[in-house]
Each structure stands twice: as C-alpha cells, then as structure tokens.
Design a protein around this motif. Structure first.
Motif, PDB file in Angstrom:
ATOM      1  N   GLY A 185      39.803  93.340  14.565  1.00 61.61           N
ATOM      2  CA  GLY A 185      40.749  94.403  14.185  1.00 61.61           C
ATOM      3  C   GLY A 185      41.749  93.818  14.837  1.00 61.61           C
ATOM      4  O   GLY A 185      42.944  93.948  14.112  1.00 61.61           O
ATOM      5  N   VAL A 186      42.189  92.738  15.015  1.00 57.58           N
ATOM      6  CA  VAL A 186      43.087  92.241  15.859  1.00 57.58           C
ATOM      7  C   VAL A 186      43.269  90.621  14.654  1.00 57.58           C
ATOM      8  O   VAL A 186      44.909  90.653  14.309  1.00 57.58           O
ATOM      9  CB  VAL A 186      43.243  90.993  17.282  1.00 57.58           C
ATOM     10  N   PHE A 187      42.499  90.229  14.223  1.00 53.45           N
ATOM     11  CA  PHE A 187      42.692  89.043  13.255  1.00 53.45           C
ATOM     12  C   PHE A 187      42.009  89.658  12.058  1.00 53.45           C
ATOM     13  O   PHE A 187      40.547  89.744  12.002  1.00 53.45           O
ATOM     14  CB  PHE A 187      42.136  87.812  13.760  1.00 53.45           C
ATOM     15  N   ASN A 188      42.575  89.249  10.767  1.00 55.49           N
ATOM     16  CA  ASN A 188      41.778  89.758  10.032  1.00 55.49           C
ATOM     17  C   ASN A 188      41.368  88.242   8.914  1.00 55.49           C
ATOM     18  O   ASN A 188      40.141  87.829   8.413  1.00 55.49           O
ATOM     19  CB  ASN A 188      42.647  89.834   8.362  1.00 55.49           C
ATOM     20  N   SER A 189      42.115  86.673   9.743  1.00 57.79           N
ATOM     21  CA  SER A 189      40.863  85.668   9.241  1.00 57.79           C
ATOM     22  C   SER A 189      40.218  85.224  10.079  1.00 57.79           C
ATOM     23  O   SER A 189      39.249  84.417   9.567  1.00 57.79           O
ATOM     24  CB  SER A 189      42.187  84.528   9.154  1.00 57.79           C
ATOM     25  N   LEU A 190      39.455  86.039  11.153  1.00 57.46           N
ATOM     26  CA  LEU A 190      38.725  85.861  11.718  1.00 57.46           C
ATOM     27  C   LEU A 190      37.103  86.382  11.488  1.00 57.46           C
ATOM     28  O   LEU A 190      37.002  87.206  10.492  1.00 57.46           O
ATOM     29  CB  LEU A 190      38.314  86.475  13.369  1.00 57.46           C
ATOM     30  N   GLU A 191      36.187  85.265  11.010  1.00 57.50           N
ATOM     31  CA  GLU A 191      35.267  85.667  10.688  1.00 57.50           C
ATOM     32  C   GLU A 191      33.561  85.257  11.338  1.00 57.50           C
ATOM     33  O   GLU A 191      32.315  85.703  10.605  1.00 57.50           O
ATOM     34  CB  GLU A 191      34.565  84.560   9.137  1.00 57.50           C
ATOM     35  N   LEU A 192      34.280  84.632  12.666  1.00 57.19           N
ATOM     36  CA  LEU A 192      32.515  84.129  13.595  1.00 57.19           C
ATOM     37  C   LEU A 192      33.011  83.560  14.791  1.00 57.19           C
ATOM     38  O   LEU A 192      33.659  83.072  15.163  1.00 57.19           O
ATOM     39  CB  LEU A 192      31.825  83.080  13.095  1.00 57.19           C
ATOM     40  N   ILE A 193      32.257  84.737  15.618  1.00 57.36           N
ATOM     41  CA  ILE A 193      32.120  84.842  16.889  1.00 57.36           C
ATOM     42  C   ILE A 193      31.225  84.458  17.425  1.00 57.36           C
ATOM     43  O   ILE A 193      30.116  85.223  16.972  1.00 57.36           O
ATOM     44  CB  ILE A 193      33.331  86.182  17.746  1.00 57.36           C
ATOM     45  N   TYR A 194      30.831  83.535  18.558  1.00 56.04           N
ATOM     46  CA  TYR A 194      29.739  83.220  19.543  1.00 56.04           C
ATOM     47  C   TYR A 194      30.279  82.985  20.771  1.00 56.04           C
ATOM     48  O   TYR A 194      31.220  81.963  20.928  1.00 56.04           O
ATOM     49  CB  TYR A 194      28.802  82.521  18.563  1.00 56.04           C
ATOM     50  N   ILE A 195      29.113  82.686  21.805  1.00 56.71           N
ATOM     51  CA  ILE A 195      29.619  82.935  23.344  1.00 56.71           C
ATOM     52  C   ILE A 195      28.341  81.718  23.940  1.00 56.71           C
ATOM     53  O   ILE A 195      27.245  81.577  23.110  1.00 56.71           O
ATOM     54  CB  ILE A 195      29.423  83.679  23.983  1.00 56.71           C
ATOM     55  N   SER A 196      28.965  81.001  24.338  1.00 59.25           N
ATOM     56  CA  SER A 196      27.517  79.520  25.008  1.00 59.25           C
ATOM     57  C   SER A 196      28.059  79.577  26.786  1.00 59.25           C
ATOM     58  O   SER A 196      28.783  79.986  27.420  1.00 59.25           O
ATOM     59  CB  SER A 196      27.851  78.452  24.635  1.00 59.25           C
ATOM     60  N   ASP A 197      26.209  79.205  27.155  1.00 59.34           N
ATOM     61  CA  ASP A 197      26.665  79.105  28.480  1.00 59.34           C
ATOM     62  C   ASP A 197      28.111  77.610  29.087  1.00 59.34           C
ATOM     63  O   ASP A 197      28.007  77.072  28.025  1.00 59.34           O
ATOM     64  CB  ASP A 197      26.000  79.060  29.207  1.00 59.34           C
ATOM     65  N   GLU A 198      27.898  77.415  30.311  1.00 64.33           N
ATOM     66  CA  GLU A 198      28.889  76.025  30.356  1.00 64.33           C
ATOM     67  C   GLU A 198      28.524  74.996  30.396  1.00 64.33           C
ATOM     68  O   GLU A 198      28.886  74.176  30.474  1.00 64.33           O
ATOM     69  CB  GLU A 198      29.036  76.173  32.307  1.00 64.33           C
ATOM     70  N   ASN A 199      27.076  74.681  29.694  1.00 61.71           N
ATOM     71  CA  ASN A 199      26.408  73.575  29.275  1.00 61.71           C
ATOM     72  C   ASN A 199      26.542  73.365  27.614  1.00 61.71           C
ATOM     73  O   ASN A 199      25.696  72.376  26.888  1.00 61.71           O
ATOM     74  CB  ASN A 199      24.963  73.145  29.833  1.00 61.71           C
ATOM     75  N   PHE A 200      27.292  74.168  27.398  1.00 60.08           N
ATOM     76  CA  PHE A 200      27.459  74.420  25.474  1.00 60.08           C
ATOM     77  C   PHE A 200      26.373  75.440  24.657  1.00 60.08           C
ATOM     78  O   PHE A 200      26.042  74.772  23.761  1.00 60.08           O
ATOM     79  CB  PHE A 200      28.156  73.182  24.687  1.00 60.08           C
ATOM     80  N   LYS A 201      25.100  75.455  26.152  1.00 54.34           N
ATOM     81  CA  LYS A 201      23.487  76.157  24.975  1.00 54.34           C
ATOM     82  C   LYS A 201      24.362  77.463  25.041  1.00 54.34           C
ATOM     83  O   LYS A 201      24.422  78.783  25.574  1.00 54.34           O
ATOM     84  CB  LYS A 201      22.886  76.621  26.375  1.00 54.34           C
ATOM     85  N   GLN A 202      24.353  78.168  23.456  1.00 56.01           N
ATOM     86  CA  GLN A 202      24.064  79.055  22.757  1.00 56.01           C
ATOM     87  C   GLN A 202      23.852  80.511  23.525  1.00 56.01           C
ATOM     88  O   GLN A 202      22.027  80.862  23.344  1.00 56.01           O
ATOM     89  CB  GLN A 202      24.702  79.774  21.380  1.00 56.01           C
TER      90      GLN A 202
END
Length: 288
Positions: A42-59
């Motif tokens: 709702g803040v960014f019209n250009s945002l198309e994808l979000i994802y999260i990983s742990d501190e070892n970059f494992k999603q």
C-alpha cells in the motif's frame, strides 16, 4: 531495458534515498507476519515481491506477492543475491538493476536486516521510474502493444513453419516425378528453408524482446538483429542468383545480363550491410 537502466543510473541517489527513507518510515510493516509486511504494497506502487530469509540467507517465508503466495521457494538459498548487494547504511543494502527470475521483469532489490532476519523487497524498475515521472507507461497501451507483438510474432512463426513445410512438400513432389526433377528442384527448397529460418529467427527475437522479457534493447542490439536477418536474406538471394545463372546458361545465354544484375544487387546489399555494421560498431565503441 538498457534505456531504463541508463535513466536509473542518472537518478540513482534520489531513488535510493526515497526507497530507504520510505521503508524506514514505515517500519511498523517490517514483520515476519505475512499480513503485516504486505502493508508495504500500500506504500509502494512499484513493489512486486517480498520475501524473508534467516541470517544465513536461507529463505524462511514464501514469495509474497500483492495478491498471492508462492510456498515452493521456502528454503531457497539467497546468498548469491546478497553477495551482489551494495551496503548503503547499517542493515540496509541495495542491488543494481537485474532481470528477476520470479517475474521476468527488470528490478532492483532492497535488503533490510532486522532481528536476525533479512527482508528482501523487489521493485519493478519501469514502475519505479514511472513513479518519479522519469518514464511514461500507460497500462492499456502496454497491453495493446504487447498483444500486437504477440500476434505478429506468432503469425511470423506460423508462416516460417509453412515456408519450411513447403520446401519439403515441393522437393518430395519433384522427387516423385523424375521427368520434372532438375537442379532447380534442389535450389528452390533451400531458398524456402533459408527464408523460413530467417523469419523464425526474427519472430523469436521479437517475442523475446517485446513479449516474454519486455526487453528495451539498445541500438547495438537492433543492429545485430537487422544484420542477422539480412544475412539470411543475402544467402537466399545468392542461391537464387546462382540458380538464375545456371538456368540462363543452359536455356538462353543471351539473357545472362539479367543474372548479372541480380548478382550485382546482392553484392550491393553485402557492401551496404558491411558499412552499416561498421558504422554501428564505431558508434558503440565511442559511447563506451
């Protein structure tokens, strides 16, 4: 895409400040809860994808799109992307523009570190530039344009297949009738196959650049495409000229001058293509 990247590089600092500042100012959405973090859409019209990983970059989360989730990517290693990030401030990094494998669009990725987790935000490059008024894109016009290119590309592929099919059909027809079989029976299918190949290659490139990847290519790419297409045309014309020479020599040598005209025409096309390629190469070298 090259045009968009050039524009982005010219306004890179202001765009990055906008992204970093807006993400920080809306930190209440920076959560591992899917329903909460989707507030950034709702803040960014250009945002198309979000994802999260742990501190070892494992999603650790699914791919979070605006209207759907993709869970099959959970556990994916994102370290290769993190290694290409440029640190902007503590806990925040950003990438250079690249082609997203998830959406097939040019994008940039913002990475934010919080509470032993990395939050990745993919921003569509063209939409981001549109937000700043740096490029103009009308959704309806883009849909019509993409549909038009799709129709033309598929049509070209259809007729290239028809040309290739005709080559085999004509050859088998001539081959089955020994009384009509001649040197021309071999040359004609070769010309049809060459033209079919040229048309198919043109259609494939058109679909790749304008439909599948929406690739905004620079002039050097256009020059390569034209050179590749004209090369196939030159081959077809050269074969045709050779066939005319043989037919004229066997049937009516007095008409050999017309065969010469065709050969001279092919030679002029080759010289013109060589000049065109040389000029584009020199322009490309100067701009580097």
């Amino acid at each position: 895409m090259q045009e968009f990247i050039t524009i982005y590089q010219e306004h890179k600092n202001s765009i990055e400040k906008f992204l970093l500042g807006t993400v920080r100012n809306n930190a209440q959405y920076l959560s591992e809860e899917v329903d909460v973090i989707k507030g950034y859409y709702g803040v960014f019209n250009s945002l198309e994808l979000i994802y999260i990983s742990d501190e070892n970059f494992k999603q650790s989360s699914p791919n979070i799109y605006k209207s759907k989730l993709l869970t099959t990517v959970i556990g994916k290693n994102r370290s290769f992307l993190a290694a290409q990030m440029f640190k902007k401030e503590d806990g925040v990094s950003i990438s250079e523009p690249y082609m997203s494998s998830a959406t097939g669009e040019a994008c940039i990725t913002l990475m934010v570190f919080k509470e032993n987790h990395y939050f990745f935000f993919d921003f569509n490059l063209s939409s981001l530039l549109s937000h700043f008024g740096l490029v103009e894109r009308h959704p309806t016009f883009n849909f019509v344009t993409k549909s038009f290119y799709l129709g033309i590309g598929v049509s070209l592929m259809f007729f290239s297949v028809m040309s290739i099919g005709y080559a085999f059909y004509d050859y088998l027809l001539q081959f089955s009738n020994p009384s009509q079989y001649s040197l021309e029976s071999v040359f004609k299918p070769i010309i049809a196959l060459t033209m079919g190949l040229a048309i198919f290659d043109l259609a494939k490139t058109l679909l790749e650049r304008e439909v599948v990847y929406k690739n905004y290519s620079d002039k050097k790419d256009e020059a390569r495409l034209l050179s590749k297409f004209l090369t196939a045309i030159i081959i077809a014309l050269s074969i045709e000229a050779l066939m005319v020479v043989f037919k004229t020599a066997l049937n009516d040598p007095s008409q050999m001058l017309y065969a010469l005209y065709l050969i001279v025409g092919v030679a002029l096309i080759i010289v013109s293509l060589a000049f065109y390629t040389k000029v584009n190469f020199e322009k490309g070298s100067k701009t580097k």
